[in-house]
Design a protein around this motif. Structure first.
Motif, PDB file in Angstrom:
ATOM      1  N   LEU A   1      16.824   3.059 -24.947  1.00 33.97           N
ATOM      2  CA  LEU A   1      17.402   4.485 -25.306  1.00 33.97           C
ATOM      3  C   LEU A   1      16.249   5.307 -25.959  1.00 33.97           C
ATOM      4  N   GLU A   2      15.358   4.650 -26.688  1.00 30.64           N
ATOM      5  CA  GLU A   2      14.180   5.511 -26.948  1.00 30.64           C
ATOM      6  C   GLU A   2      13.439   5.950 -25.779  1.00 30.64           C
ATOM      7  N   ALA A   3      13.167   5.230 -24.871  1.00 31.21           N
ATOM      8  CA  ALA A   3      12.283   5.397 -23.813  1.00 31.21           C
ATOM      9  C   ALA A   3      12.866   6.495 -22.870  1.00 31.21           C
ATOM     10  N   ARG A   4      14.191   6.426 -22.607  1.00 27.83           N
ATOM     11  CA  ARG A   4      14.883   7.314 -21.645  1.00 27.83           C
ATOM     12  C   ARG A   4      14.265   7.206 -20.412  1.00 27.83           C
ATOM     13  N   PRO A   5      14.017   6.057 -19.770  1.00 31.26           N
ATOM     14  CA  PRO A   5      13.396   5.913 -18.509  1.00 31.26           C
ATOM     15  C   PRO A   5      14.436   6.047 -17.523  1.00 31.26           C
ATOM     16  N   THR A   6      13.891   6.320 -16.078  1.00 36.48           N
ATOM     17  CA  THR A   6      15.036   6.656 -15.049  1.00 36.48           C
ATOM     18  C   THR A   6      15.960   5.484 -14.900  1.00 36.48           C
ATOM     19  N   TRP A   7      15.255   4.258 -14.916  1.00 37.30           N
ATOM     20  CA  TRP A   7      15.894   3.106 -14.703  1.00 37.30           C
ATOM     21  C   TRP A   7      15.457   1.905 -15.633  1.00 37.30           C
ATOM     22  N   TRP A   8      16.250   1.019 -15.993  1.00 37.47           N
ATOM     23  CA  TRP A   8      15.949  -0.264 -16.481  1.00 37.47           C
ATOM     24  C   TRP A   8      16.553  -1.455 -15.728  1.00 37.47           C
ATOM     25  N   LEU A   9      15.831  -2.674 -16.158  1.00 37.40           N
ATOM     26  CA  LEU A   9      16.170  -4.013 -15.489  1.00 37.40           C
ATOM     27  C   LEU A   9      15.941  -4.990 -16.581  1.00 37.40           C
ATOM     28  N   MET A  10      16.965  -5.768 -16.810  1.00 36.12           N
ATOM     29  CA  MET A  10      16.973  -6.772 -17.779  1.00 36.12           C
ATOM     30  C   MET A  10      17.222  -8.314 -17.139  1.00 36.12           C
ATOM     31  N   GLU A  11      16.662  -9.177 -17.543  1.00 35.53           N
ATOM     32  CA  GLU A  11      16.752 -10.506 -16.757  1.00 35.53           C
ATOM     33  C   GLU A  11      16.800 -11.320 -18.149  1.00 35.53           C
TER      34      GLU A  11
ATOM     35  N   ASP B   1       8.759   5.400 -16.279  1.00 33.06           N
ATOM     36  CA  ASP B   1       9.944   5.513 -15.119  1.00 33.06           C
ATOM     37  C   ASP B   1      10.697   4.300 -15.344  1.00 33.06           C
ATOM     38  N   GLY B   2      10.415   3.173 -15.656  1.00 36.76           N
ATOM     39  CA  GLY B   2      11.264   1.963 -15.700  1.00 36.76           C
ATOM     40  C   GLY B   2      11.009   1.122 -16.957  1.00 36.76           C
ATOM     41  N   VAL B   3      11.966   0.272 -17.518  1.00 34.37           N
ATOM     42  CA  VAL B   3      11.721  -0.618 -18.642  1.00 34.37           C
ATOM     43  C   VAL B   3      12.241  -1.816 -18.068  1.00 34.37           C
ATOM     44  N   ILE B   4      11.368  -2.799 -18.190  1.00 38.87           N
ATOM     45  CA  ILE B   4      11.924  -4.250 -17.794  1.00 38.87           C
ATOM     46  C   ILE B   4      11.785  -5.496 -18.719  1.00 38.87           C
ATOM     47  N   GLY B   5      12.351  -6.435 -18.799  1.00 42.43           N
ATOM     48  CA  GLY B   5      12.120  -7.293 -19.742  1.00 42.43           C
ATOM     49  C   GLY B   5      13.247  -8.359 -19.783  1.00 42.43           C
TER      50      GLY B   5
ATOM     51  N   PRO C   1       0.783  -1.226  -0.071  1.00 44.40           N
ATOM     52  CA  PRO C   1       0.055  -0.105  -0.022  1.00 44.40           C
ATOM     53  C   PRO C   1       0.975   1.343  -0.232  1.00 44.40           C
ATOM     54  N   ALA C   2       2.093   1.301   0.463  1.00 43.92           N
ATOM     55  CA  ALA C   2       2.924   2.463   0.616  1.00 43.92           C
ATOM     56  C   ALA C   2       3.920   2.520  -0.597  1.00 43.92           C
ATOM     57  N   ALA C   3       3.753   1.696  -1.522  1.00 44.63           N
ATOM     58  CA  ALA C   3       4.618   1.788  -2.610  1.00 44.63           C
ATOM     59  C   ALA C   3       4.079   3.064  -3.480  1.00 44.63           C
ATOM     60  N   PRO C   4       5.058   3.826  -4.134  1.00 46.03           N
ATOM     61  CA  PRO C   4       4.640   4.911  -4.914  1.00 46.03           C
ATOM     62  C   PRO C   4       4.372   4.330  -6.158  1.00 46.03           C
ATOM     63  N   SER C   5       3.526   5.099  -6.985  1.00 43.42           N
ATOM     64  CA  SER C   5       2.987   4.666  -8.424  1.00 43.42           C
ATOM     65  C   SER C   5       4.296   5.160  -9.266  1.00 43.42           C
ATOM     66  N   GLN C   6       4.658   3.788 -10.127  1.00 43.50           N
ATOM     67  CA  GLN C   6       5.739   4.134 -11.249  1.00 43.50           C
ATOM     68  C   GLN C   6       5.273   3.391 -12.400  1.00 43.50           C
ATOM     69  N   LEU C   7       5.423   4.073 -13.548  1.00 42.29           N
ATOM     70  CA  LEU C   7       4.738   3.465 -14.687  1.00 42.29           C
ATOM     71  C   LEU C   7       6.004   2.652 -15.335  1.00 42.29           C
ATOM     72  N   VAL C   8       5.846   1.445 -15.616  1.00 40.03           N
ATOM     73  CA  VAL C   8       6.924   0.476 -16.321  1.00 40.03           C
ATOM     74  C   VAL C   8       6.285  -0.127 -17.395  1.00 40.03           C
ATOM     75  N   LEU C   9       7.481   0.005 -18.450  1.00 37.67           N
ATOM     76  CA  LEU C   9       6.999  -0.738 -19.631  1.00 37.67           C
ATOM     77  C   LEU C   9       7.696  -2.143 -19.641  1.00 37.67           C
TER      78      LEU C   9
END
Length: 272
Positions: A94-104, A59-63, A8-16
């Motif tokens: 690089l197109e999206a220019r998010p604040t952070w990214w995470l790759m698995e 805010d972030g890109v994951i994948g 419930p306390a997590a801030p809202s971040q938009l992730v692709l």
């Protein structure tokens, strides 16, 4: 990490979420309070190579780009598709220019170093996330302001079952569908009525265990500056204190293996 209730306390971040499939990685982020938008995937008849994204919206890109070319289980020569999909992940970030990214991916994947972002490599096992499965996955993380991702692992489980694989659905003696899903963090299973049985196993087996995804998402919610935290040099994401450079004896072996494989020094008794 035993439920699927959003913090419930997590801030809202938009992730692709790229290469989502049935998106167990995205489900883990949603459970920690993130808002996730799924990108294109071949499983739904769309191709990332035709995908374009507007800068500054996420805010972030994951994948998790396809991993067979980098897997130790591969029995044929690399097809080149893995490197092509890594390049597509890089392009979209690089197109999206998010604040952070995470790759698995698997541990054998090349470094994903992007201009304007820091870089970390973190390996983690499902048995360190509360799951009864021996499944090692590999993450790379970058932040535009150089913030540091730390991972708060749980005590390692020893009562583990073999790794869930995408090919298990075609094997004799495969685990039943619900158990397979539970080992991947889907406690109540998942309903995929349009998929054949083999396709269901592939879709879930290819995913990041949900509890592992939650652990990484939780770490991203708790990022700190490099002046505020020091992490183990082996890349495990654990914090170190004082003058220590490595967190555990296993980290020393991991660091030695990296040096051996890079040809920096001769193989030592640690890794022979």
């Amino acid at each position: 990490m035993t439920d699927q209730v959003a913090s419930p306390a997590a801030p809202s971040q938009l992730v692709l979420s790229l290469f989502p499939g049935v998106d167990l990685l995205g489900r883990g982020f949603e459970a920690e309070g993130f808002s996730v938008v799924r990108g294109p995937d071949l499983i739904y008849g769309s191709d990332i190579r035709q995908f374009r994204v507007v800068a500054g919206r996420f805010d972030g890109v994951i994948g998790g780009p396809p991993c067979p070319d980098f897997s130790k289980a591969r029995r044929s020569e690399p097809s080149g598709y893995g490197l092509e999909m890594l390049a597509e992940f890089r392009r979209v970030v690089l197109e999206a220019r998010p604040t952070w990214w995470l790759m698995e991916n698997v541990a054998g994947v090349p470094d994903m170093v992007l201009p304007g972002y820091s870089h970390q490599r973190i390996d983690i096992n499902a048995s360190e996330c509360g799951l009864q499965q021996n499944r090692l996955r590999h993450f790379q993380f970058g932040h535009g302001d150089g913030l540091v991702l730390t991972v708060k692992r749980l005590p390692v489980r020893t009562d583990v079952e073999p790794c869930c694989t995408a090919s298990e659905g075609s094997q004799l003696g495969k685990r039943d569908w619900l158990r397979f899903c539970q080992l991947q963090g889907l406690r109540d299973g998942i309903d995929l009525p349009a998929f054949t049985l083999g396709a269901r196993y592939r879709a879930v087996g290819n995913g990041v265990p949900v509890d592992m995804a939650r652990m990484m998402a939780s770490g991203i919610l708790s990022l700190r500056g490099s002046d505020d935290v020091r992490v183990c040099q082996c890349g495990c994401g654990r914090e170190v204190e004082g003058r220590a450079r490595l967190a555990k004896p296993a980290c020393r072996k991991r660091q030695q293996r990296k040096r051996d494989s890079a040809g920096v020094i001769h193989s030592s008794s640690v890794t022979l």
